[in-house]
Write a protein that holds these residues in place. Structure first.
Motif, PDB file in Angstrom:
ATOM      1  N   VAL A   7      12.453 126.449  25.869  1.00 46.01           N
ATOM      2  CA  VAL A   7      11.396 125.847  25.056  1.00 46.01           C
ATOM      3  C   VAL A   7      10.716 126.962  24.265  1.00 46.01           C
ATOM      4  CG1 VAL A   7       9.268 124.481  25.057  1.00 46.01           C
ATOM      5  CG2 VAL A   7      11.039 124.053  26.790  1.00 46.01           C
ATOM      6  N   LEU A   8      10.722 126.858  22.951  1.00 48.78           N
ATOM      7  CA  LEU A   8      10.095 127.853  22.096  1.00 48.78           C
ATOM      8  C   LEU A   8       8.714 127.378  21.681  1.00 48.78           C
ATOM      9  CD1 LEU A   8      13.095 128.790  19.758  1.00 48.78           C
ATOM     10  CD2 LEU A   8      12.505 129.705  22.013  1.00 48.78           C
ATOM     11  N   GLY A   9       7.679 128.025  22.207  1.00 48.33           N
ATOM     12  CA  GLY A   9       6.311 127.653  21.881  1.00 48.33           C
ATOM     13  C   GLY A   9       5.657 126.869  22.986  1.00 48.33           C
ATOM     14  N   ALA A  10       4.419 127.235  23.312  1.00 47.92           N
ATOM     15  CA  ALA A  10       3.679 126.558  24.382  1.00 47.92           C
ATOM     16  C   ALA A  10       2.342 126.055  23.861  1.00 47.92           C
ATOM     17  CB  ALA A  10       3.476 127.495  25.573  1.00 47.92           C
ATOM     18  N   GLY A  11       2.409 125.360  22.722  1.00 48.25           N
ATOM     19  CA  GLY A  11       1.235 124.666  22.226  1.00 48.25           C
ATOM     20  C   GLY A  11       1.149 123.293  22.870  1.00 48.25           C
ATOM     21  N   PRO A  27      15.764 121.162  39.870  1.00 44.81           N
ATOM     22  CA  PRO A  27      15.995 122.599  39.679  1.00 44.81           C
ATOM     23  C   PRO A  27      17.341 123.052  40.215  1.00 44.81           C
ATOM     24  CG  PRO A  27      14.461 122.216  41.486  1.00 44.81           C
ATOM     25  CD  PRO A  27      14.684 120.886  40.830  1.00 44.81           C
ATOM     26  N   ALA A  28      18.013 122.184  40.967  1.00 48.13           N
ATOM     27  CA  ALA A  28      19.361 122.517  41.426  1.00 48.13           C
ATOM     28  C   ALA A  28      20.342 122.540  40.265  1.00 48.13           C
ATOM     29  CB  ALA A  28      19.812 121.505  42.482  1.00 48.13           C
ATOM     30  N   ASP A  29      20.013 121.809  39.184  1.00 47.08           N
ATOM     31  CA  ASP A  29      20.924 121.697  38.044  1.00 47.08           C
ATOM     32  C   ASP A  29      20.391 122.345  36.774  1.00 47.08           C
ATOM     33  OD1 ASP A  29      22.627 120.140  39.619  1.00 47.08           O
ATOM     34  OD2 ASP A  29      21.655 118.281  39.003  1.00 47.08           O
ATOM     35  N   THR A  30      19.075 122.553  36.695  1.00 47.59           N
ATOM     36  CA  THR A  30      18.474 123.008  35.445  1.00 47.59           C
ATOM     37  C   THR A  30      17.623 124.255  35.653  1.00 47.59           C
ATOM     38  OG1 THR A  30      16.605 121.493  35.776  1.00 47.59           O
ATOM     39  CG2 THR A  30      18.410 120.718  34.398  1.00 47.59           C
ATOM     40  N   GLU A  31      17.512 125.010  34.589  1.00 49.12           N
ATOM     41  CA  GLU A  31      16.679 126.215  34.559  1.00 49.12           C
ATOM     42  C   GLU A  31      15.881 126.159  33.270  1.00 49.12           C
ATOM     43  OE1 GLU A  31      18.480 130.182  35.443  1.00 49.12           O
ATOM     44  OE2 GLU A  31      18.050 130.473  33.299  1.00 49.12           O
ATOM     45  N   ILE A  32      14.554 126.147  33.368  1.00 44.94           N
ATOM     46  CA  ILE A  32      13.696 125.971  32.200  1.00 44.94           C
ATOM     47  C   ILE A  32      12.923 127.256  31.929  1.00 44.94           C
ATOM     48  CG2 ILE A  32      11.804 124.648  31.177  1.00 44.94           C
ATOM     49  CD1 ILE A  32      12.621 122.324  33.007  1.00 44.94           C
ATOM     50  N   THR A  33      13.015 127.746  30.701  1.00 46.68           N
ATOM     51  CA  THR A  33      12.291 128.939  30.276  1.00 46.68           C
ATOM     52  C   THR A  33      11.434 128.594  29.067  1.00 46.68           C
ATOM     53  OG1 THR A  33      14.086 130.391  31.018  1.00 46.68           O
ATOM     54  CG2 THR A  33      12.488 131.319  29.472  1.00 46.68           C
ATOM     55  N   VAL A  34      10.177 128.995  29.108  1.00 48.53           N
ATOM     56  CA  VAL A  34       9.266 128.812  27.974  1.00 48.53           C
ATOM     57  C   VAL A  34       8.989 130.170  27.362  1.00 48.53           C
ATOM     58  CG1 VAL A  34       6.961 128.096  27.247  1.00 48.53           C
ATOM     59  CG2 VAL A  34       8.199 126.753  28.949  1.00 48.53           C
ATOM     60  N   ALA A  69       8.355 125.796  38.667  1.00 50.23           N
ATOM     61  CA  ALA A  69       9.602 126.568  38.609  1.00 50.23           C
ATOM     62  C   ALA A  69       9.959 126.974  37.176  1.00 50.23           C
ATOM     63  CB  ALA A  69      10.774 125.823  39.242  1.00 50.23           C
ATOM     64  N   ILE A  70       9.067 126.754  36.229  1.00 51.00           N
ATOM     65  CA  ILE A  70       9.301 127.174  34.853  1.00 51.00           C
ATOM     66  C   ILE A  70       9.175 128.684  34.748  1.00 51.00           C
ATOM     67  CG2 ILE A  70       8.325 127.136  32.519  1.00 51.00           C
ATOM     68  CD1 ILE A  70       7.554 124.238  32.999  1.00 51.00           C
ATOM     69  N   ARG A  71      10.097 129.301  34.037  1.00 56.26           N
ATOM     70  CA  ARG A  71      10.033 130.728  33.765  1.00 56.26           C
ATOM     71  C   ARG A  71       9.277 130.940  32.459  1.00 56.26           C
ATOM     72  NH1 ARG A  71      16.189 132.962  34.897  1.00 56.26           N
ATOM     73  NH2 ARG A  71      16.414 132.175  37.042  1.00 56.26           N
ATOM     74  N   LEU A  72       8.273 131.806  32.485  1.00 54.61           N
ATOM     75  CA  LEU A  72       7.490 132.097  31.287  1.00 54.61           C
ATOM     76  C   LEU A  72       7.929 133.445  30.726  1.00 54.61           C
ATOM     77  CD1 LEU A  72       5.175 131.460  29.331  1.00 54.61           C
ATOM     78  CD2 LEU A  72       3.608 132.553  30.963  1.00 54.61           C
ATOM     79  N   ARG A  73       8.369 133.455  29.488  1.00 52.10           N
ATOM     80  CA  ARG A  73       8.770 134.685  28.805  1.00 52.10           C
ATOM     81  C   ARG A  73       7.787 134.943  27.675  1.00 52.10           C
ATOM     82  NH1 ARG A  73      13.658 137.459  27.586  1.00 52.10           N
ATOM     83  NH2 ARG A  73      13.044 139.325  26.407  1.00 52.10           N
ATOM     84  N   LEU A  74       6.985 135.999  27.813  1.00 49.98           N
ATOM     85  CA  LEU A  74       6.016 136.338  26.785  1.00 49.98           C
ATOM     86  C   LEU A  74       6.695 137.195  25.727  1.00 49.98           C
ATOM     87  CD1 LEU A  74       2.844 137.143  28.933  1.00 49.98           C
ATOM     88  CD2 LEU A  74       3.409 135.033  27.719  1.00 49.98           C
ATOM     89  N   GLY A  75       6.692 136.724  24.519  1.00 47.45           N
ATOM     90  CA  GLY A  75       7.324 137.440  23.427  1.00 47.45           C
ATOM     91  C   GLY A  75       7.341 136.596  22.174  1.00 47.45           C
ATOM     92  N   ARG A  76       7.693 137.214  21.087  1.00 43.33           N
ATOM     93  CA  ARG A  76       7.732 136.538  19.783  1.00 43.33           C
ATOM     94  C   ARG A  76       9.175 136.227  19.411  1.00 43.33           C
ATOM     95  NH1 ARG A  76       8.268 138.635  14.704  1.00 43.33           N
ATOM     96  NH2 ARG A  76       8.095 140.755  15.586  1.00 43.33           N
TER      97      ARG A  76
END
Length: 399
Positions: A7-11, A27-34, A69-76
């Motif tokens: 997911v790109l953007g956390a507005g 979460p056994a099947d999916t991996e979510i990164t924001v 279980a969401i992974r948060l990636r801080l960056g542009r």
């Protein structure tokens, strides 16, 4: 291997959709990164208040997503490659690349300069938290000077009206002028326009109608009719624009860069990509493009969530209503306008004004913050497993 959702953007749209996906998919099947440039959730609906000097809550995204279980990636985000299913991210340590199987594009919008010379260098805006804070510091400096000052707000859309009235109420020592390209409040009903004019008179706001700004300089603006207006702080609220990333990546976009999507918010050119909020060119149930707004962010975010969950789990995709029913305008903290619109997005004759409208707007803002801060509230607890066809996507790019 797990199905990777990025997911790109956390507005308003991105954060809520990410939480919904995490709650509904196993979460056994999916991996979510924001991926988000800032660590906080930004209440964009209240940035004009922040600029005016009020303290606005900014929840930490790590807290918002805690327990999901969401992974948060801080960056542009600097690049999207839909052919390789990869996203380039720049951060404090150099950045890197993220691979995805499903991409939810929610990067939102920024202030549109419309090619006006000097606007990027000399004008302030309230389209983002950093820019709103810069405006706040400028207004603070004018206050410390003790000699007052002149603030020009260019643009009489909803953002311009809210910004002008908020500054005028919060900082009565400043002289505020609102510059309108056409008639002030042209999209409102006659009664609402009259209410708006009375509010501007009460706050001492000077309104210049049928006025276009051709250039912005450090201490003045130049108008198309030859007038030169002195300004200690020029605030640009003349519309919004999206960034060039989607277009540069080869996604089908409109002339202004928004991603063209179908009824389910799926890109018409790349079926692994969904777009929501201001980034999406979505057609509402009335046959008209949805406007850039918080309401549209909520509707498109819910629709994309239903589509992603339905398709990955092998279920029927539910349709969410895509209706735009009203404009909510705050006029300072104790006044406002609630203008209902018809199916053609035209103002209905009746409106709600005054304290009641202000309370409704404040309630909407509070609900938006709470819903975003609690993205998994009231959703089904049973997490869906992915259909076999989607469990092992091909052509992966290593994260």
């Amino acid at each position: 291997m797990k199905h990777r959702i990025v997911v790109l953007g956390a507005g308003y749209a991105g954060a809520f959709a990410a939480g919904n996906l995490a709650r509904r998919l196993s979460p056994a099947d999916t991996e979510i990164t924001v991926v988000n440039a800032e660590p906080d959730f930004v209440q964009r609906l209240r940035l004009h208040q922040l600029a005016a000097g009020q303290e606005i809550e900014a929840p930490k995204l790590a807290d918002v997503f805690a327990g999901t279980a969401i992974r948060l990636r801080l960056g542009r985000v600097t690049d999207v490659d839909p052919e390789r299913r990869a996203v380039a991210v720049a951060d404090a340590v150099g950045g890197g690349e993220l691979g995805y199987d499903t991409l939810l594009y929610a990067l939102g919008s920024h202030g549109a300069d419309h090619g006006v010379p000097g606007m990027p260098e000399h004008a302030f805006d309230v389209a983002g938290r950093p820019s709103a804070l810069r405006l706040r510091e400028r207004l603070d400096s004018l206050g410390r000077r003790g000699e007052g000052g002149t603030v020009l707000v260019v643009g009489d859309g909803l953002t311009g009206i809210e910004t002008a009235t908020e500054i005028a109420e919060s900082r009565p020592g400043l002289s505020v002028t609102l510059i309108a390209r056409g008639e002030l409040g042209a999209r409102l009903s006659a009664g609402a326009r009259s209410h708006l004019r009375q509010a501007c008179d009460r706050f001492g706001i000077t309104v210049l109608e049928h006025t276009s700004v051709e250039a912005v300089e450090a201490s003045r603006v130049l108008c198309a009719d030859g007038r030169v207006l002195a300004s200690d702080a020029t605030v640009w609220t003349a519309g919004f624009a999206v960034g060039p990333i989607a277009a540069a990546g080869g996604l089908e976009v409109t002339g202004d860069g928004r991603i063209v999507v179908d009824r389910t918010m799926r890109s018409v050119s790349h079926p692994d990509v969904y777009a929501v909020g201001d980034s999406a060119y979505a057609i509402g149930d009335n046959g008209l493009p949805l406007p850039m707004s918080c309401a549209s962010a909520g509707d498109t975010g819910r629709q994309a969530t239903e589509a992603i969950v339905g398709r990955l789990a092998g279920r029927e995709v539910a349709n969410v209503k895509l209706n735009y029913v009203a404009n909510h305008i705050s006029l300072g903290r104790r006044d406002g306008i609630l203008q209902m619109v018809d199916d053609a997005a035209r103002a209905k004759p009746k409106y709600v004004g005054g304290r009641k409208a202000a309370r409704i707007k404040a309630g909407i803002v509070s609900i938006s913050l709470w819903a975003t801060s609690h993205p998994t509230f009231c959703l089904p607890r049973r997490k869906l497993r992915l259909a076999a066809a989607d469990a092992s996507p091909a052509n992966r790019v290593a994260a």
